[in-house]
Design a protein around this motif. Structure first.
Motif, PDB file in Angstrom:
ATOM      1  N   THR A  38      10.002  24.197  33.548  1.00 53.12           N
ATOM      2  CA  THR A  38       9.001  25.258  33.393  1.00 53.12           C
ATOM      3  C   THR A  38       8.020  25.241  34.559  1.00 53.12           C
ATOM      4  O   THR A  38       7.574  26.271  35.032  1.00 53.12           O
ATOM      5  CB  THR A  38       8.215  25.088  32.083  1.00 53.12           C
ATOM      6  N   HIS A  39       7.680  24.030  35.009  1.00 56.15           N
ATOM      7  CA  HIS A  39       6.778  23.821  36.144  1.00 56.15           C
ATOM      8  C   HIS A  39       6.865  22.338  36.505  1.00 56.15           C
ATOM      9  O   HIS A  39       7.636  21.587  35.891  1.00 56.15           O
ATOM     10  CB  HIS A  39       5.356  24.274  35.824  1.00 56.15           C
ATOM     11  N   ILE A  40       6.098  21.929  37.491  1.00 55.95           N
ATOM     12  CA  ILE A  40       6.290  20.537  37.937  1.00 55.95           C
ATOM     13  C   ILE A  40       5.021  19.696  37.848  1.00 55.95           C
ATOM     14  O   ILE A  40       4.819  18.781  38.645  1.00 55.95           O
ATOM     15  CB  ILE A  40       6.898  20.459  39.353  1.00 55.95           C
ATOM     16  N   HIS A  41       4.165  19.969  36.879  1.00 56.91           N
ATOM     17  CA  HIS A  41       3.178  18.943  36.566  1.00 56.91           C
ATOM     18  C   HIS A  41       3.964  17.690  36.161  1.00 56.91           C
ATOM     19  O   HIS A  41       5.031  17.793  35.534  1.00 56.91           O
ATOM     20  CB  HIS A  41       2.259  19.408  35.429  1.00 56.91           C
ATOM     21  N   PRO A  42       3.451  16.497  36.525  1.00 59.16           N
ATOM     22  CA  PRO A  42       4.249  15.288  36.307  1.00 59.16           C
ATOM     23  C   PRO A  42       4.727  15.082  34.869  1.00 59.16           C
ATOM     24  O   PRO A  42       5.823  14.541  34.653  1.00 59.16           O
ATOM     25  CB  PRO A  42       3.300  14.170  36.739  1.00 59.16           C
ATOM     26  N   ASP A  43       3.944  15.511  33.893  1.00 65.99           N
ATOM     27  CA  ASP A  43       4.395  15.301  32.506  1.00 65.99           C
ATOM     28  C   ASP A  43       5.579  16.191  32.144  1.00 65.99           C
ATOM     29  O   ASP A  43       6.121  16.078  31.043  1.00 65.99           O
ATOM     30  CB  ASP A  43       3.233  15.498  31.512  1.00 65.99           C
ATOM     31  N   HIS A  44       5.999  17.053  33.062  1.00 65.36           N
ATOM     32  CA  HIS A  44       7.162  17.903  32.811  1.00 65.36           C
ATOM     33  C   HIS A  44       8.346  17.602  33.727  1.00 65.36           C
ATOM     34  O   HIS A  44       9.411  18.173  33.535  1.00 65.36           O
ATOM     35  CB  HIS A  44       6.769  19.382  32.915  1.00 65.36           C
ATOM     36  N   CYS A  45       8.126  16.736  34.722  1.00 68.11           N
ATOM     37  CA  CYS A  45       9.251  16.503  35.645  1.00 68.11           C
ATOM     38  C   CYS A  45       9.401  15.066  36.138  1.00 68.11           C
ATOM     39  O   CYS A  45      10.395  14.751  36.782  1.00 68.11           O
ATOM     40  CB  CYS A  45       9.157  17.435  36.852  1.00 68.11           C
ATOM     41  N   GLN A  90      -0.380  31.580  31.372  1.00 72.21           N
ATOM     42  CA  GLN A  90      -1.628  31.375  32.116  1.00 72.21           C
ATOM     43  C   GLN A  90      -1.875  29.875  32.164  1.00 72.21           C
ATOM     44  O   GLN A  90      -2.192  29.253  31.151  1.00 72.21           O
ATOM     45  CB  GLN A  90      -2.759  32.095  31.373  1.00 72.21           C
ATOM     46  N   HIS A  91      -1.660  29.296  33.346  1.00 74.29           N
ATOM     47  CA  HIS A  91      -1.732  27.838  33.462  1.00 74.29           C
ATOM     48  C   HIS A  91      -2.237  27.466  34.852  1.00 74.29           C
ATOM     49  O   HIS A  91      -2.161  28.272  35.778  1.00 74.29           O
ATOM     50  CB  HIS A  91      -0.341  27.237  33.209  1.00 74.29           C
ATOM     51  N   GLY A  92      -2.728  26.225  34.993  1.00 78.65           N
ATOM     52  CA  GLY A  92      -3.273  25.782  36.268  1.00 78.65           C
ATOM     53  C   GLY A  92      -2.250  25.818  37.386  1.00 78.65           C
ATOM     54  O   GLY A  92      -2.596  25.999  38.556  1.00 78.65           O
ATOM     55  N   GLY A 149       6.615  26.152  27.607  1.00 78.64           N
ATOM     56  CA  GLY A 149       6.131  25.248  28.644  1.00 78.64           C
ATOM     57  C   GLY A 149       4.631  25.122  28.453  1.00 78.64           C
ATOM     58  O   GLY A 149       4.130  25.285  27.324  1.00 78.64           O
ATOM     59  N   ASP A 150       3.908  24.882  29.524  1.00 74.89           N
ATOM     60  CA  ASP A 150       2.452  24.757  29.435  1.00 74.89           C
ATOM     61  C   ASP A 150       1.792  26.120  29.597  1.00 74.89           C
ATOM     62  O   ASP A 150       2.276  26.964  30.342  1.00 74.89           O
ATOM     63  CB  ASP A 150       1.934  23.876  30.579  1.00 74.89           C
ATOM     64  N   GLY A 151       0.640  26.259  28.945  1.00 74.24           N
ATOM     65  CA  GLY A 151      -0.179  27.417  29.268  1.00 74.24           C
ATOM     66  C   GLY A 151      -0.431  28.366  28.133  1.00 74.24           C
ATOM     67  O   GLY A 151       0.261  28.376  27.114  1.00 74.24           O
TER      68      GLY A 151
HETATM   69 ZN   LIG Z   1       1.137  21.678  33.101  1.00 70.52          ZN
END
Ligand SMILES: [Zn+2]
Length: 260
Positions: free
Chosen positions: A59-66, A137-139, A158-160
């Protein structure tokens, strides 16, 4: 379509794995959605072979997701995986994920199986699966995912915070997972979901089952209270297994698991 919740926690949860889903269709075609740092061990606890996951979606690559990617790839390499792997990610995230892939085999470059890198699109097909994505809507840019296969629909945020585009993807979902950090209202420009907006969404879309996840640990009691009167909203949890093609309604499956 079967959904195995590998993790339901927020980035720094002390009690839950980082959020991730394993999705398997009736032909045993299997996708892994997100792979945070505690996801590899959750996978190793399952009875899967090294070749069983055909696709990964980030979904994205913040560390808690990848951040679990190099550990997972390292295991597959070490045990001789041969099946090709497809990785879907946002085009601008690919170089960073490829660095994690390089870490999996360092100092060697060879991983032993093909990795097919694919950009995420608004709509596309993979074999008999129909996929759609839209930005929350996410950072960091985060693309939620809608999967349609086996005559069922799954949505994963995912996040957001939900956006009109992601709300559109949630429509008619048999099961929707929405990130929900807290039990207090957040500002409209926040980069996380809150329970009030999630409840409004569940009502607005008349969702049959909405799973909240990625909640801050300390918010879980208040979130439990906030949804206590809702018969179509639940708190997701690690190890939850849902069969969307079963005759038992999703919410009943959620309750049954809690009792066992
Ligand atoms: Zn995130």
């Amino acid at each position: 379509m079967e959904i195995d919740v590998l993790g339901s926690g927020s980035a720094f949860s002390v009690s839950r794995n980082t959020s991730s889903l394993l999705v398997t269709d009736s032909q045993q075609q299997r996708w892994l959605i997100d792979c945070g740092p505690t996801v590899p061990r959750a996978l190793w606890q399952r009875d899967l072979s090294i070749n069983d996951i055909e696709v990964m979606y980030f979904t994205h690559i913040h560390p808690d997701h990848c951040a679990g990617l190099p550990a997972l790839l390292n295991r597959w390499k070490s045990f001789g995986r041969q099946a090709p792997l497809t990785i879907y990610c946002q085009a601008e995230h690919r170089p960073m994920l490829q660095q994690l892939t390089a870490l999996a085999t360092f100092p060697k470059a060879e991983i032993g199986f093909d990795i097919d890198w694919q950009d995420i699109h608004d709509h596309w097909t993979w074999r008999n699966w129909h996929l759609s994505s839209a930005a929350t809507q996410h950072g960091q840019s985060n693309l939620s995912l809608r999967i349609e296969v086996d005559q069922r629909v799954l949505f994963y945020s995912g996040d957001g915070r939900p956006t009109p585009a992601t709300i559109n993807l949630m429509q008619n979902a048999d099961l929707a997972f929405q990130e929900c950090a807290v039990a207090t209202s957040l500002a409209d420009d926040a980069s996380h979901g809150d329970v009030q907006s999630c409840l409004a969404l569940a009502e607005q879309l008349d969702l049959s089952s909405l799973g909240l996840y990625h909640c801050y640990d300390e918010e879980l009691p208040a979130l439990t209270d906030a949804i206590a009167q809702q018969d179509n909203v639940f708190l997701s949890y690690d190890g939850l297994h849902i069969d969307l093609n079963a005759t038992t309604p999703v919410i009943a499956q959620v309750q049954q698991h809690k009792l066992t």
